[in-house]
Design an enzyme around this catalytic site. Structure first.
Site, PDB file in Angstrom:
ATOM      1  N   CYS A  40       8.946  13.160-115.685  1.00  0.00           N
ATOM      2  CA  CYS A  40       7.775  13.363-114.796  1.00  0.00           C
ATOM      3  C   CYS A  40       6.710  13.987-114.988  1.00  0.00           C
ATOM      4  O   CYS A  40       7.249  15.023-115.626  1.00  0.00           O
ATOM      5  CB  CYS A  40       8.183  12.476-113.115  1.00  0.00           C
ATOM      6  SG  CYS A  40       8.755  14.978-112.121  1.00  0.00           S
TER       7      CYS A  40
ATOM      8  N   ASP B  63       7.283  22.065-102.307  1.00  0.00           N
ATOM      9  CA  ASP B  63       7.008  20.896-101.833  1.00  0.00           C
ATOM     10  C   ASP B  63       5.775  21.495-101.154  1.00  0.00           C
ATOM     11  O   ASP B  63       4.782  21.021-100.685  1.00  0.00           O
ATOM     12  CB  ASP B  63       7.958  19.976-101.994  1.00  0.00           C
ATOM     13  CG  ASP B  63       8.362  19.034-102.430  1.00  0.00           C
ATOM     14  OD1 ASP B  63       8.261  18.866-103.320  1.00  0.00           O
ATOM     15  OD2 ASP B  63       9.233  18.471-101.636  1.00  0.00           O
TER      16      ASP B  63
ATOM     17  N   ILE C 206      11.679  26.029-109.410  1.00  0.00           N
ATOM     18  CA  ILE C 206      12.955  24.829-109.205  1.00  0.00           C
ATOM     19  C   ILE C 206      12.636  24.312-110.025  1.00  0.00           C
ATOM     20  O   ILE C 206      13.044  23.459-110.718  1.00  0.00           O
ATOM     21  CB  ILE C 206      12.426  24.559-107.387  1.00  0.00           C
ATOM     22  CG1 ILE C 206      12.484  25.282-106.578  1.00  0.00           C
ATOM     23  CG2 ILE C 206      13.257  22.971-107.442  1.00  0.00           C
ATOM     24  CD1 ILE C 206      13.691  25.662-106.231  1.00  0.00           C
TER      25      ILE C 206
ATOM     26  N   LYS D  15       9.458  11.735 -95.134  1.00  0.00           N
ATOM     27  CA  LYS D  15       9.812  10.630 -96.146  1.00  0.00           C
ATOM     28  C   LYS D  15      11.033  11.107 -97.152  1.00  0.00           C
ATOM     29  O   LYS D  15      12.226  10.089 -97.259  1.00  0.00           O
ATOM     30  CB  LYS D  15       8.643  10.661 -97.466  1.00  0.00           C
ATOM     31  CG  LYS D  15       9.164   9.835 -98.765  1.00  0.00           C
ATOM     32  CD  LYS D  15       7.904  10.371 -99.462  1.00  0.00           C
ATOM     33  CE  LYS D  15       7.780  11.550-101.001  1.00  0.00           C
ATOM     34  NZ  LYS D  15       8.277  11.491-102.232  1.00  0.00           N
ATOM     35  N   ASN D  16      11.499  12.089 -97.480  1.00  0.00           N
ATOM     36  CA  ASN D  16      12.784  12.430 -98.076  1.00  0.00           C
ATOM     37  C   ASN D  16      13.699  12.512 -96.639  1.00  0.00           C
ATOM     38  O   ASN D  16      14.814  12.800 -97.660  1.00  0.00           O
ATOM     39  CB  ASN D  16      12.846  14.375 -98.761  1.00  0.00           C
ATOM     40  CG  ASN D  16      11.570  14.199 -99.495  1.00  0.00           C
ATOM     41  OD1 ASN D  16      10.662  13.138-100.007  1.00  0.00           O
ATOM     42  ND2 ASN D  16      10.986  15.400-100.344  1.00  0.00           N
TER      43      ASN D  16
ATOM     44  N   GLN E 175      24.175  16.729-112.503  1.00  0.00           N
ATOM     45  CA  GLN E 175      24.988  16.724-111.524  1.00  0.00           C
ATOM     46  C   GLN E 175      25.435  15.592-110.963  1.00  0.00           C
ATOM     47  O   GLN E 175      26.921  15.799-109.972  1.00  0.00           O
ATOM     48  CB  GLN E 175      23.963  17.984-110.522  1.00  0.00           C
ATOM     49  CG  GLN E 175      23.858  19.841-110.958  1.00  0.00           C
ATOM     50  CD  GLN E 175      24.797  19.882-112.252  1.00  0.00           C
ATOM     51  OE1 GLN E 175      26.136  20.269-111.167  1.00  0.00           O
ATOM     52  NE2 GLN E 175      24.639  20.171-112.925  1.00  0.00           N
TER      53      GLN E 175
ATOM     54  N   ARG F 277      13.768  17.047-115.158  1.00  0.00           N
ATOM     55  CA  ARG F 277      14.255  16.727-113.985  1.00  0.00           C
ATOM     56  C   ARG F 277      15.625  15.473-114.240  1.00  0.00           C
ATOM     57  O   ARG F 277      15.552  14.477-114.092  1.00  0.00           O
ATOM     58  CB  ARG F 277      13.572  15.580-112.896  1.00  0.00           C
ATOM     59  CG  ARG F 277      12.419  16.689-112.291  1.00  0.00           C
ATOM     60  CD  ARG F 277      11.546  15.559-111.536  1.00  0.00           C
ATOM     61  NE  ARG F 277      12.007  16.012-109.603  1.00  0.00           N
ATOM     62  CZ  ARG F 277      11.657  15.400-109.005  1.00  0.00           C
ATOM     63  NH1 ARG F 277      10.477  14.769-109.127  1.00  0.00           N
ATOM     64  NH2 ARG F 277      12.391  15.236-108.097  1.00  0.00           N
ATOM     65  N   PRO F 278      16.422  16.293-114.706  1.00  0.00           N
ATOM     66  CA  PRO F 278      17.516  15.337-114.750  1.00  0.00           C
ATOM     67  C   PRO F 278      18.583  15.647-113.851  1.00  0.00           C
ATOM     68  O   PRO F 278      18.828  15.710-112.563  1.00  0.00           O
ATOM     69  CB  PRO F 278      18.249  16.443-116.322  1.00  0.00           C
ATOM     70  CG  PRO F 278      18.006  17.919-116.113  1.00  0.00           C
ATOM     71  CD  PRO F 278      16.430  17.247-115.044  1.00  0.00           C
ATOM     72  N   VAL F 279      19.800  13.948-114.087  1.00  0.00           N
ATOM     73  CA  VAL F 279      19.901  13.968-112.994  1.00  0.00           C
ATOM     74  C   VAL F 279      21.476  13.998-113.392  1.00  0.00           C
ATOM     75  O   VAL F 279      22.823  13.686-112.995  1.00  0.00           O
ATOM     76  CB  VAL F 279      20.406  12.786-112.788  1.00  0.00           C
ATOM     77  CG1 VAL F 279      19.249  12.044-111.957  1.00  0.00           C
ATOM     78  CG2 VAL F 279      20.816  11.712-113.765  1.00  0.00           C
TER      79      VAL F 279
ATOM     80  N   ARG G   5       2.092   8.330-101.572  1.00  0.00           N
ATOM     81  CA  ARG G   5       3.169   8.100-101.975  1.00  0.00           C
ATOM     82  C   ARG G   5       3.563   9.088-100.505  1.00  0.00           C
ATOM     83  O   ARG G   5       5.200   8.833 -99.894  1.00  0.00           O
ATOM     84  CB  ARG G   5       3.544   8.900-103.019  1.00  0.00           C
ATOM     85  CG  ARG G   5       2.989   7.452-103.999  1.00  0.00           C
ATOM     86  CD  ARG G   5       4.108   8.005-105.574  1.00  0.00           C
ATOM     87  NE  ARG G   5       5.143   9.024-105.202  1.00  0.00           N
ATOM     88  CZ  ARG G   5       6.168   9.362-106.139  1.00  0.00           C
ATOM     89  NH1 ARG G   5       5.549  10.974-106.560  1.00  0.00           N
ATOM     90  NH2 ARG G   5       7.629   9.693-105.274  1.00  0.00           N
TER      91      ARG G   5
HETATM   92  C1  UD1 Z   1      14.111  16.720-104.013  1.00  0.00           C
HETATM   93  C2  UD1 Z   1      12.873  16.407-102.976  1.00  0.00           C
HETATM   94  C3  UD1 Z   1      11.179  17.046-103.694  1.00  0.00           C
HETATM   95  C4  UD1 Z   1      11.731  18.695-103.640  1.00  0.00           C
HETATM   96  C5  UD1 Z   1      12.827  18.843-104.106  1.00  0.00           C
HETATM   97  C6  UD1 Z   1      13.539  20.393-105.229  1.00  0.00           C
HETATM   98  C7  UD1 Z   1      13.387  14.483-102.709  1.00  0.00           C
HETATM   99  C8  UD1 Z   1      13.548  12.213-102.262  1.00  0.00           C
HETATM  100  N1  UD1 Z   1      12.949  14.491-103.029  1.00  0.00           N
HETATM  101  O1  UD1 Z   1      13.987  16.291-105.219  1.00  0.00           O
HETATM  102  O2  UD1 Z   1      10.101  16.482-103.108  1.00  0.00           O
HETATM  103  O3  UD1 Z   1      10.355  18.932-104.907  1.00  0.00           O
HETATM  104  O4  UD1 Z   1      13.918  18.486-103.965  1.00  0.00           O
HETATM  105  O5  UD1 Z   1      12.659  20.732-102.655  1.00  0.00           O
HETATM  106  O6  UD1 Z   1      14.398  14.723-101.641  1.00  0.00           O
HETATM  107  N2  UD1 Z   1      18.177  19.182-111.641  1.00  0.00           N
HETATM  108  C9  UD1 Z   1      18.963  18.959-112.706  1.00  0.00           C
HETATM  109  N3  UD1 Z   1      20.075  18.397-112.485  1.00  0.00           N
HETATM  110  C10 UD1 Z   1      20.192  17.515-111.466  1.00  0.00           C
HETATM  111  C11 UD1 Z   1      19.741  17.364-110.498  1.00  0.00           C
HETATM  112  C12 UD1 Z   1      18.570  18.268-110.780  1.00  0.00           C
HETATM  113  O7  UD1 Z   1      19.029  20.285-113.629  1.00  0.00           O
HETATM  114  O8  UD1 Z   1      21.303  16.657-111.574  1.00  0.00           O
HETATM  115  C13 UD1 Z   1      17.399  20.698-111.444  1.00  0.00           C
HETATM  116  C14 UD1 Z   1      15.568  19.692-111.217  1.00  0.00           C
HETATM  117  O9  UD1 Z   1      15.724  19.540-112.434  1.00  0.00           O
HETATM  118  C15 UD1 Z   1      15.141  20.774-110.967  1.00  0.00           C
HETATM  119  C16 UD1 Z   1      16.337  21.540-109.826  1.00  0.00           C
HETATM  120  O10 UD1 Z   1      17.309  21.306-109.898  1.00  0.00           O
HETATM  121  O11 UD1 Z   1      14.568  21.568-111.391  1.00  0.00           O
HETATM  122  C17 UD1 Z   1      15.941  21.347-107.931  1.00  0.00           C
HETATM  123  O12 UD1 Z   1      16.002  19.842-108.180  1.00  0.00           O
HETATM  124  P1  UD1 Z   1      16.606  18.443-107.067  1.00  0.00           P
HETATM  125  O13 UD1 Z   1      16.652  19.606-105.860  1.00  0.00           O
HETATM  126  O14 UD1 Z   1      17.225  17.463-107.198  1.00  0.00           O
HETATM  127  O15 UD1 Z   1      15.353  17.699-107.091  1.00  0.00           O
HETATM  128  P2  UD1 Z   1      15.493  15.856-106.388  1.00  0.00           P
HETATM  129  O16 UD1 Z   1      16.213  16.412-105.385  1.00  0.00           O
HETATM  130  O17 UD1 Z   1      14.703  14.532-106.918  1.00  0.00           O
END
Ligand code: UD1
Length: 416
Positions: free
Chosen positions: A116, A304, A326, A22-23, A125, A121-123, A396
């Site tokens: 969630c 995961d 994480i 899936k990922n 980056q 889970r911010p974006v 899912r």
């Molecule tokens: C992906 C996986 C998810 C897995 C996770 C960690 C997919 C679709 N999902 O989620 O199943 O649990 O990796 O292996 O591939 N963070 C920030 N800022 C950002 C982005 C992330 O602070 O801009 C933080 C998150 O809050 C978290 C950490 O970084 O604490 C890792 O998150 P991230 O690797 O981005 O997870 P996803 O890519 O959402």
């Protein structure tokens, strides 16, 4: 709403085929946005998250044709580069359309995902990287409004390791002008699988799978065929189930090389593991030994897989420390596992789990995808019936869960 009734106490025995990841499939589907030519995928799992992504892409004008285990995505023209809150809130990976849309159309409107169940889970980056490539991004009414004439290559040092962040920037950089260097990139195998697919489409990417990825932008990408890698988390979940319940199972169509950390821990728990290039056999003759895990970015132990190993620890001989580094709120399954008789004490981001001789079936509630998998594993070991509520979380991410468990001899039924 569907529930899963599991009657525990029987060892697992048999063989199942692993599904496509899936990922890996989710970012790869988004890569179709980068090209006006069709992208033909095989080994695409039949899962709710995949249909959600297909719907999201269709709303943007992508023609999506699904077959049994395949999908052809054709983004001849993108009519509306928007990802609405309605879809993004149901699946955070929707944010993966941001980079490709911006690179292909010069604009994108993508809802902020919000929190969630497992944390904030911010974006930031994703946004910071695209800004470094010349994008203008503002937040308006809960949406990221992004625009750029043509993205420029840049050197981007990511503050932390983010999987979808790395994927988003890699896709954007594939069509940017000049070279992009992504440092502190995620090394997850899914990033590598995406890079392979982009490479087949004509992108110039080196270093994917390591923490420095170098991308030479090209003007346009073509069509391609790509087979999605096997799902290492699904694989690990069945292995953990077999380690907890005992017995002997074989998984085919797997990628053992992507599972080193999990396999090491299962061996430490006392299971005998035999791998070939694409299969894994696990045999567990006695009660598992307690093994501690600490989640970390790949190649460390996957977050995961944390809930599944907590379930295993619940019935192990001894005390295990399960540490989550994480996500800040990823222990909801601990409370539900206690309902089955587990002995778990939470201390900050560590769960201290004292293995008990037996768990007892009870009603439990699934809270997120992998937490639910942990509950299913505990239910397979527990005495009597366990009813897992809210299994839409499982749908899912686990293709044909009850069918596959049935093939392994488990007593599982979906009830209304
Ligand atoms: C992906 C996986 C998810 C897995 C996770 C960690 C997919 C679709 N999902 O989620 O199943 O649990 O990796 O292996 O591939 N963070 C920030 N800022 C950002 C982005 C992330 O602070 O801009 C933080 C998150 O809050 C978290 C950490 O970084 O604490 C890792 O998150 P991230 O690797 O981005 O997870 P996803 O890519 O959402």
């Amino acid at each position: 709403m569907d529930k899963l009734k599991i009657t525990g106490g029987r060892p697992l025995e048999g063989e199942v085929q692993v599904s496509g990841a899936k990922n890996a499939a989710l970012p790869i589907m988004c890569a179709a946005l980068l090209s006006a030519k069709p992208l033909a995928l095989t080994n695409v799992p039949r899962l709710r998250d995949i249909s959600t992504m297909a719907r999201l892409l269709a709303q943007m004008g992508v023609a999506v044709e699904r077959s049994e285990q395949g999908a052809v995505l054709h983004a001849k023209a993108i009519t509306d580069p928007t990802a609405t809150y309605e879809l993004v809130k149901t699946m955070r990976a929707s944010v993966l359309v941001l980079g490709p849309l911006l690179a292909r159309c010069g604009e994108a409107k993508v809802s902020l995902p919000g929190g969630c169940a497992i944390g904030a889970r911010p974006v930031d980056q994703h946004v910071k990287g695209l800004q470094a490539m010349g994008a203008t991004i503002s937040i308006e009414h809960g949406y990221m409004q992004a625009s750029a004439r043509r993205l420029r290559g840049a050197r981007i040092v990511m503050d932390l390791v983010t999987v979808t962040g790395t994927e988003n920037l890699m896709m954007a950089a594939a069509l940017a002008e000049g070279e992009t260097l992504l440092e502190n990139a995620a090394r997850e195998p899914e990033v590598l699988d995406l890079a392979r697919c982009l490479g087949a489409m004509g992108a110039k990417i080196e270093g994917a799978g390591s923490d420095v990825i170098r991308i030479q932008g090209v003007r346009a990408l073509g069509g391609a065929e790509h087979r999605v890698m096997p799902d290492r988390i699904e694989t690990g979940t069945y292995l953990a189930a077999a380690a907890a319940a005992g017995g002997k199972i074989r998984l085919t169509g797997a990628a053992p090389k992507t599972l080193d950390a999990t396999l090491d821990k299962l061996r430490e728990a006392g299971s005998k593991i035999t791998v070939t290039e694409s299969s894994i056999e696990i045999e567990t003759a006695r009660r598992p030994a307690a093994v501690s895990v600490r989640t970390a970015p790949y190649p460390g132990f996957a977050t995961d897989m944390q809930a599944q190993f907590m379930a295993l620890a619940c019935v192990a001989d001894g005390t295990a420390l399960i540490t989550e580094t994480i996500f800040e709120n990823r222990f909801m399954h601990a409370i539900e596992l206690q309902r089955l008789g587990a002995d778990i004490r939470l201390e900050g981001n560590t769960a201290v789990v004292r293995g008990v001789e037996r768990l007892q079936g009870a009603g439990v509630m699934a809270t997120d995808l992998r937490a639910s998998a942990g509950l299913v594993i505990a239910a397979l070991v527990a005495e009597g019936d366990t009813v897992v509520d809210r299994i839409y979380h499982l749908d899912r991410g686990y293709e044909g869960l009850e069918k596959k468990l049935g093939l392994l001899g488990a007593r599982v039924a979906r009830i209304a």
